[in-house]
Enzyme design. Structure first.
Site, mmCIF file in Angstrom:
data_model
loop_
_atom_site.group_PDB
_atom_site.id
_atom_site.type_symbol
_atom_site.label_atom_id
_atom_site.label_comp_id
_atom_site.label_asym_id
_atom_site.label_seq_id
_atom_site.Cartn_x
_atom_site.Cartn_y
_atom_site.Cartn_z
ATOM 1 N N VAL A 284 6.589 41.171 22.936
ATOM 2 C CA VAL A 284 5.404 40.433 22.512
ATOM 3 C C VAL A 284 5.172 39.228 23.420
ATOM 4 C CG1 VAL A 284 4.221 39.343 20.590
ATOM 5 C CG2 VAL A 284 5.931 41.121 20.148
ATOM 6 N N SER A 285 3.968 39.128 23.974
ATOM 7 C CA SER A 285 3.617 38.079 24.924
ATOM 8 C C SER A 285 2.541 37.159 24.354
ATOM 9 C CB SER A 285 3.094 38.702 26.228
ATOM 10 O OG SER A 285 2.545 37.723 27.079
ATOM 11 N N PRO A 286 2.581 35.862 24.730
ATOM 12 C CA PRO A 286 1.504 34.943 24.331
ATOM 13 C C PRO A 286 0.330 34.959 25.311
ATOM 14 C CG PRO A 286 3.157 33.720 25.525
ATOM 15 C CD PRO A 286 3.645 35.156 25.471
ATOM 16 N N ASP A 399 5.176 38.599 32.073
ATOM 17 C CA ASP A 399 5.237 37.157 31.830
ATOM 18 C C ASP A 399 5.973 36.433 32.954
ATOM 19 O OD1 ASP A 399 3.914 37.359 29.413
ATOM 20 O OD2 ASP A 399 5.754 37.551 28.248
#
Length: 709
Positions: A284-286, A399
């Site tokens: 999960v990436s922001p 990321d």
């Protein structure tokens, strides 16, 4: 006499709590627990130390954007007690957990042990490294960094001490909601390899659920704190960032604490504590704008996350125009949702009701046997593997891409990199077959020089507070891996006498670190997360089995044995990080001199800058203190501190200006839009080191400047 009175009061409290639990059964009222919350500074060395997270040797600390904090919460039901600690660091390590437990046991004999204390890292990638005891985690930091270790241990213990001293009767309320626009899945190709029927159960390919506990005093209804769990990496600040930063989760915590404690209370100093903790954030990436090729602007290859076979060209961005704004946006979105969940009547929330319990066991992962469903042979018992890293581990993620010519999704070996990996150790046939289809780059479980490269013995743990379970896992579960674990534990609890309302949250990166945990299906794709699932394709099945066992232990009141003792390798550590030799100012200058004064007049939303003659920040970490302040002149001509280096709108940057001990501190303050008109100044604090190794404090202050409309 005082000690007897204290014991009597504690006994009375426990009787009150136990009575409340009995009354709860009769009248369905919330259980009364004894609750304490505490916060302490754990900020590590702010200069010349490799950041932990991206494994980028060039990313060295050179200042502070926001400080790192440990936030501790204690819950006691009158019979048993548990502690949950969320720390602004990349991840937790066994050597930290062991030392913190030892110190707590020494000070509070019989109260706190490794079994009832969970320490979870938020996973910021912008904190100093060098505090993990296994070799692989120390390569880019040039070995052990004692200051990083000391800051973490000291601050974590201090946060628990403060929580212990603040304990009062309280109710605990549970809330959950959906936050849509603060995360994306960075490995959708792996996620899509999960069964279609399973994926059909969910709307999104990441968990959008936000879970929160609210702690409220029963005496006066005053808030004590919150713990919030939401799945997102703390990689808003990218691998070029030189500032220590608690990233998006840390910023969310600062916003929440400021909202309750008020603007006059400096970060880390208020009674209300808000932890935004990690959960199953593995894939999960922001960076919600997603990955694209920086040379063409086109989408990256779906499986390999590369552009023309180069991962370095495939980078995820957003949602802001730069990494600081992205951190602010993702942090604010978490805070706003958390505040909406918090700012409702307690009667509209679900109260936690029932006992406090815990289960804990160390397990030998490479020798763990688990039954899995083989598509040909049916139920089959398999053994996990010795730790090993695959090729795609070296590719990094969108990321933070890796170096060389590695890409994600690699399932076949390369002769050149086989040769490089074999220079350390030739992977055995047993490891290669066990880890298949992972092509083994580093057979870390077979390397023992100069000491162990990866853990074999792993800490597993569950805390229970009423109908709420906290599964403390030693790594990064992916979205689907986490969903399966939560479902399994909820079912296991209900099937063994637990309440039908039971709910489980995953506390990621807890107590130790074993990299990633993917599902079996995701492992087959061998993207970064699968290549970093170190115990092989059945790792997730083993964790499901182990945490089911711990759940049964809680609800059937059947203790598990302690398991094998993990190694404590503090005395084995090697450091190649040079120390500070001495500092000296430039000719006809002294430490604290202001070299560049602020412009005399600024407006809100503009940036104030100042430069000072500085000493090395590693001379004193200024724990609980600050390298800079912004001060406002009061009506009586006194000066009031309104900002420190822990605020989001301040930046402390340190720069070496010569090879013979000269350096400067560059301070920035982005003036908030609501700043009152008036007179202000900026001060810098630090320590310099003499040639005789003595360390001396200094400070300097700018001329005043005006903030106008």
């Amino acid at each position: 006499m005082g000690r007897r009175v204290g014991k009597t009061m504690e006994l009375l409290f426990r009787l009150v709590v136990l009575s409340s639990l009995v009354c709860h059964v009769c009248f369905a009222e919330p259980s009364v627990y004894q609750v304490g919350a505490g916060i302490a500074d754990v900020t590590g060395p702010a200069a010349d130390i490799n950041m932990m997270g991206y494994a980028n040797p060039a990313q060295l600390s050179a200042g502070i954007h926001t400080r790192q904090y440990s936030r501790a919460f204690i819950v006691d039901d009158g019979s048993q007690r548990v502690v949950f600690i969320s720390v602004d660091c990349a991840l937790m390590d066994q050597v930290i957990k062991t030392e913190v437990s030892r110190r707590l046991e020494t000070k509070f004999e019989g109260v706190y042990t490794a079994k009832n204390v969970v320490i979870s890292g938020t996973h910021t990638h912008s904190g100093p490294g060098g505090y993990l005891q296994y070799v692989l985690f120390l390569v880019t930091s040039k070995g052990w960094v004692q200051q990083s270790y000391d800051a973490l241990v000291q601050g974590i213990v201090q946060s628990v001490e403060r929580a212990h001293d603040n304990m009062i009767p309280a109710n605990i309320y549970y809330a959950s909601d959906i936050l849509i626009d603060a995360n994306i899945n960075r490995s959708p190709a792996s996620y899509l390899n999960n069964p279609s029927w399973e994926r059909a159960k969910y709307t999104y390919n990441t968990d959008k659920d936000m879970v929160q506990l609210k702690f409220v005093s029963t005496a006066d209804g005053k808030p004590i704190g919150v713990i919030n769990w939401y799945a997102v990496h703390c990689t808003s600040m990218n691998n070029t960032n030189p500032y220590i930063s608690s990233d998006n989760k840390g910023y969310a915590g600062l916003l929440f604490e400021a909202e309750i404690n008020g603007p006059d209370i400096m970060p880390g100093k208020g009674p209300f504590v808000a932890a935004f903790a990690s959960t199953n954030l593995g894939d999960v990436s922001p960076n919600t704008m997603g990955a694209k090729c920086i040379d063409t602007g086109l989408p990256c290859d779906f499986v390999s996350s590369s552009c023309n076979n180069r991962t370095q060209l495939c980078i995820a961005f957003g949602p802001g125009k730069d990494m600081v704004e992205s951190t602010q946006i993702i942090g604010d979105r978490q805070f706003q949702k958390a505040w909406n969940m918090y700012d409702v009547a307690n009667t509209e929330l679900e109260a936690l009701e029932g006992p406090v319990q815990f289960a804990h066991q160390f397990v030998d992962m490479p020798n763990y046997n688990v039954e899995v469903q083989d598509p040909v042979n049916g139920p089959t018992t398999v053994k996990l593997c010795k730790p090993a890293m695959g090729y795609s581990f070296a590719a990094g993620t969108t990321d933070g891409p890796g170096a060389f010519d590695f890409t994600q999704g690699v399932t076949s070996p390369n002769d050149f990199w086989n040769l490089v990996g074999s220079a350390l150790v030739e992977p055995s046939e047993e490891v290669k077959q066990c880890q298949s289809p992972k092509p083994v780059l580093l057979s870390t479980g077979e390397i023992s020089w100069p000491y162990a490269w990866h853990p074999d013995i792993v800490e597993t743990q569950i805390l229970r507070i009423g109908q709420f379970l906290i599964a403390a896992v030693p790594g990064e579960f992916t979205t689907m891996a986490g969903r399966r674990l939560r479902d399994a534990l909820n079912s296991e609890a209900i099937n063994n006498g637990g309440p039908s309302s039971v709910k489980t949250v995953i506390a990621g990166l807890s107590n130790g670190y074993t990299h990633y945990i993917t599902t079996f299906e995701e492992y087959q794709i061998q993207r970064y997360e699968g290549a970093s699932t170190i115990y092989g394709p059945h790792t997730h099945s083993a964790y499901l089995d182990q945490y089911r066992k711990l759940t049964r232990s809680i609800f059937k009141s059947e203790p598990v044995d302690d398991g094998p003792t993990p190694p404590f390798l503090l005395d084995e550590q090697i450091s190649l990080v040079p120390g500070v030799v001495f500092d000296r100012p430039a000719f006809e200058r002294k430490f604290g001199d202001c070299l560049v004064q602020p412009y005399p007049f600024v407006r809100p939303n503009e940036t104030v800058t100042a430069t000072f003659v500085a000493g090395h920040p590693r001379n004193n970490l200024m724990l609980g203190n600050t390298f800079m302040t912004v001060e406002a002149k009061q009506s009586d001509n006194s000066w009031k501190v309104i900002r420190t280096d822990a605020h989001f709108d301040t930046f402390f940057f340190w720069e070496r200006t010569s090879a013979v001990g000269q350096s400067e501190a560059h301070l920035r303050w982005i003036v908030p839009a609501d700043t009152p008109e008036g007179e202000y100044r900026i001060s810098h604090f630090g320590h310099y080191k003499n040639i005789d190794a003595s360390v001396v404090p200094y400070y300097g202050t700018t001329q005043s400047f005006s903030v106008g409309a």
